[in-house]
Scaffold this motif. Structure first.
Motif, PDB file in Angstrom:
ATOM      1  N   ILE A 157     -11.309   6.380 -42.779  1.00 14.50           N
ATOM      2  CA  ILE A 157     -10.420   5.374 -43.369  1.00 14.50           C
ATOM      3  C   ILE A 157     -10.897   3.972 -42.981  1.00 14.50           C
ATOM      4  O   ILE A 157     -10.936   3.058 -43.814  1.00 14.50           O
ATOM      5  CB  ILE A 157      -8.977   5.605 -42.905  1.00 14.50           C
TER       6      ILE A 157
ATOM      7  N   LYS B  17      -5.305   0.502 -52.354  1.00 16.21           N
ATOM      8  CA  LYS B  17      -4.060   1.266 -52.300  1.00 16.21           C
ATOM      9  C   LYS B  17      -2.825   0.373 -52.374  1.00 16.21           C
ATOM     10  O   LYS B  17      -1.714   0.877 -52.556  1.00 16.21           O
ATOM     11  CB  LYS B  17      -4.016   2.095 -51.018  1.00 16.21           C
TER      12      LYS B  17
ATOM     13  N   ASP C 159       0.687  11.717 -50.410  1.00 12.82           N
ATOM     14  CA  ASP C 159      -0.262  12.804 -50.666  1.00 12.82           C
ATOM     15  C   ASP C 159      -1.332  12.386 -51.660  1.00 12.82           C
ATOM     16  O   ASP C 159      -2.510  12.727 -51.518  1.00 12.82           O
ATOM     17  CB  ASP C 159       0.484  14.034 -51.198  1.00 12.82           C
TER      18      ASP C 159
ATOM     19  N   ASP D 255      -3.614   9.580 -49.956  1.00 13.25           N
ATOM     20  CA  ASP D 255      -4.177   9.951 -48.654  1.00 13.25           C
ATOM     21  C   ASP D 255      -3.750   8.947 -47.578  1.00 13.25           C
ATOM     22  O   ASP D 255      -4.567   8.257 -46.967  1.00 13.25           O
ATOM     23  CB  ASP D 255      -5.712  10.025 -48.729  1.00 13.25           C
TER      24      ASP D 255
ATOM     25  N   LYS E 151      -1.353   9.936 -45.051  1.00 11.87           N
ATOM     26  CA  LYS E 151      -0.735  10.642 -43.933  1.00 11.87           C
ATOM     27  C   LYS E 151      -1.782  10.956 -42.865  1.00 11.87           C
ATOM     28  O   LYS E 151      -2.442  11.989 -42.904  1.00 11.87           O
ATOM     29  CB  LYS E 151      -0.057  11.922 -44.419  1.00 11.87           C
ATOM     30  N   HIS E 152      -1.906  10.039 -41.924  1.00  7.10           N
ATOM     31  CA  HIS E 152      -2.881  10.200 -40.852  1.00  7.10           C
ATOM     32  C   HIS E 152      -2.254  10.070 -39.474  1.00  7.10           C
ATOM     33  O   HIS E 152      -2.953   9.907 -38.484  1.00  7.10           O
ATOM     34  CB  HIS E 152      -3.990   9.146 -40.984  1.00  7.10           C
TER      35      HIS E 152
END
Length: 665
Positions: free
Chosen positions: A129, A575, A632, A635, A637-638
């Protein structure tokens, strides 16, 4: 990673079959005049309206005189609750402005639990990321410079504002405007969303699209009602109906719409004095001074306290208004890492032992400036530890409570109330009325000698416009709603006369109700404060629930539980606009605020979720389900390992348990 706006936006999916509102200025003004005439004819003022909370009807209020219901499609749950109230439940608010929620389990007490860890430790994203975010910015910057290089040579007229003209330097520097032109403008859709109507629990969006990558925006003529998770309406007082709105309306009849002058030049009224006395009582200080602008409160009154030969110690994440005020003062300034009390103590030792630069004379005074809640991080100032250092090193303390006053504490009195600290142990308490109180302006509170000095030495007293009476009425009525008003008990005296008993029980405590003497006689009845305390408790539940739930779903968030600001990290620049569009295109439209550089670092782009006491538990469920779906896809959710996450259904079912958690599990 595409950042350009598409002409075929999702807003066209919710067009109404009704004819759009007038698009030209002339037709709009004509329709507005006709609508005003109809309203005046239908609602002729035959008597003074009732000035009480009961005047807040449960039907929807008009956001516009142009019959907005004909211009947008209604979404279930936004205007009327999905579950209608029972016969025992009586609501005096409009659901679209302040959600109906009568369940006591969806309430929490906003207070610090001794022994819990206050310092926020930021979670780091995976390396891919970080690398992809750096590569994204590198690509955008390279393409931007290439387009500038070619554009200045092949399209000089389009770039004439960046090049010298007839010997004059360009007003807009090429370096300064590069980020705005080549990065921000391509995703400007998520930064400048126009709205109309009441900024309450829901808000009305003006639909638009751009055919030229956000250089221009074209309104479609339609509107979308969306769940508002972006405004600073922490306690839900930004309403068009209710006791506060009645008080504002009555103040206009009595005082007009403007004070028409500065405080020291004929702009002060009895309402200003009553508001200042009430604010001082509310925050627990001896006296208070109010001003018409929150930003100017810091930038104008800090120079009145410190000057050359003084030292200001500032948290590195302090607001721009604080930085500007310190710069105007001419005082020396030293910064310490955010909420790092060890670094602060080392800095204090060095500053006191070394004194002023070159001469090493003692500082005239040392002023520490922190914020109660940091607006971009959602973190609290470590006030208990700061007070320990204050007793040890004898410096003055200025606490900016713009985002904490009214929003935290068992009684809604800010961070001193939250941590159980006597407010008069803090030298200067500053705050704004823009957030929790649904008004505008700011205040500075402290001992009387200090406030008297600021009245004369501060720039706003002589040059700033005085706060308008309707805004003052909103401030007074909203604070009185939180405090409650102590009814003056009557006892029989000699003969048939009655005399007032001077005080009510515990009236001298600053957390007690407001004495009637501090309120205007014409102010509508606002009750004993139960409704205001309920707003504070609803906000505490919503904030804690959203914070812990996002973490359980796997997102990386900043801030601490109990803060009404919950930053959700996005990282990648592509994003930002994707998250904004997908939230707005959700089954229940949701409007969010995306924050990017320079308000935060390039690497920590985030969406800032602002919770309100006007939201219901169902609203929080709606936001969480939307975030779960979009997280979801994008992306995001880390934050937690796969085995530690909860599903969205489990999160919604265990909301009360989540809100009661003390620390991260």
């Amino acid at each position: 990673m595409a950042l350009n706006a598409s002409p075929t936006s999702s807003i066209f999916k919710r067009k109404s079959a009704a004819s759009p509102p007038p698009k030209t200025a002339a037709s709009y003004l004509s329709a507005l005049s006709a609508a005003d005439a109809r309203r005046l004819k239908a609602h002729a003022p035959t008597a003074t309206p009732a000035l009480s909370l009961s005047s807040s009807i449960t039907s929807d209020s008009e956001d516009s005189v142009l019959h907005e219901k004909e211009a947008y499609a209604s979404v279930a749950g936004l205007e009327m609750p999905l579950c209608p109230p029972t016969s025992e439940q009586v609501f005096t608010t409009v659901h679209s402005e302040f959600g109906h929620c009568a369940r006591e389990e969806f309430r929490s007490v906003s207070e610090h639990t001794p022994g819990t860890v206050l310092k926020h430790v930021a979670r780091e994203p995976p390396y891919y990321i970080v690398i992809s975010t750096y590569i994204s910015y590198l690509i955008l910057i390279c393409i931007g410079h290439i387009r500038d290089f070619l554009g200045k040579r092949f399209y000089p007229r389009a770039y004439r504002h960046l090049m010298p003209q007839d010997g004059y330097a360009p007003l807009n520097s090429d370096f300064d405007s590069f980020y705005t032109r080549r990065l921000k403008r391509r995703m400007d859709e998520c930064f400048g969303q126009p709205v109309t109507g009441v900024a309450g629990r829901t808000i009305m969006l003006l639909d638009r699209y751009s055919p030229d990558y956000n250089a221009t925006q074209i309104f479609t003529g339609t509107r979308t009602r969306a769940l508002n998770i972006s405004s600073y309406n922490y306690l839900g007082f930004g309403q068009a109906t209710g006791g506060c709105a009645d008080a504002v309306e009555e103040s206009i009849r009595r005082y007009g719409v403007s004070s028409a002058g500065a405080r020291l030049a004929g702009g002060a009224s009895d309402l200003h004095g009553q508001a200042e006395a009430l604010v001082a009582r509310f925050v627990g200080q001896e006296d208070a001074l109010i001003s018409s602008m929150g930003f100017a409160t810091n930038s104008a009154y800090i120079p009145a306290l410190v000057n050359k030969g003084c030292l200001v110690i500032s948290d590195e994440l302090n607001h721009a208004s604080i930085r500007f005020g310190v710069r105007l003062s001419g005082a020396n300034v030293r910064m310490f890492p955010h909420n790092d009390m060890g670094a602060l103590e080392n800095l204090l030792r060095e500053a006191i032992s070394q004194g002023q630069p070159k001469t090493h004379r003692p500082w005239k005074k040392i002023l520490l400036i922190v914020e109660g809640i940091y607006s971009m991080e959602g973190t609290f100032a470590d006030l208990p530890r700061i007070m320990e250092l204050k007793q040890k090193y004898k410096f003055y303390l200025w606490v900016d409570e713009a985002h904490s006053i009214g929003a935290v504490g068992p009684h809604g009195r800010g961070v001193a109330d939250y941590f159980g600290i006597a407010p008069r142990d803090i030298d200067i308490l500053m705050g704004t009325f823009t957030k929790s109180f649904g008004a505008a302006g700011g205040y500075v509170a402290g001992n009387k000698a200090l406030i008297d000095r600021l009245r004369v030495r501060g720039y706003l007293g002589a040059y700033g416009e005085s706060m308008a009476p309707p805004v003052l009425a909103q401030v007074v009525s909203s604070i009185a709603s939180i405090m409650g008003v102590a009814p003056p008990p009557l006892t029989s005296g000699s003969g048939s006369t009655l005399r007032l008993v001077s005080t009510a029980p515990d009236l001298d405590a600053y957390t007690g109700p407001a004495p009637p003497a501090l309120l205007p006689a014409w102010l509508p009845s606002l009750g004993a404060g139960a409704a205001g305390v309920t707003r504070v408790r609803r906000l505490a539940f919503n904030a804690r629930y959203l914070h812990f739930a996002l973490n359980k779903l796997g997102f990386i968030t900043y801030g601490v539980p109990g803060s009404p600001i919950v930053p959700l990290l996005l990282f990648n620049p592509g994003k930002m606009i994707a998250f904004h569009r997908m939230m707005k295109a959700h089954a229940t439209p949701i409007v969010v605020v995306v924050v990017s550089y320079p308000a935060c670092s390039l690497m920590t782009t985030r969406v800032r979720l602002c919770v309100s006491g006007a939201h219901t538990k169902e609203d929080m469920d709606t936001v969480l389900r939307a975030c779960d779906e979009i997280g979801d896809v994008l992306d995001l959710k880390h934050g937690l390992g796969k085995g530690e996450r909860w599903g969205i259904d489990e999160v919604c079912a265990r909301a009360v348990e989540l809100a009661a958690m003390q620390t991260e599990a």
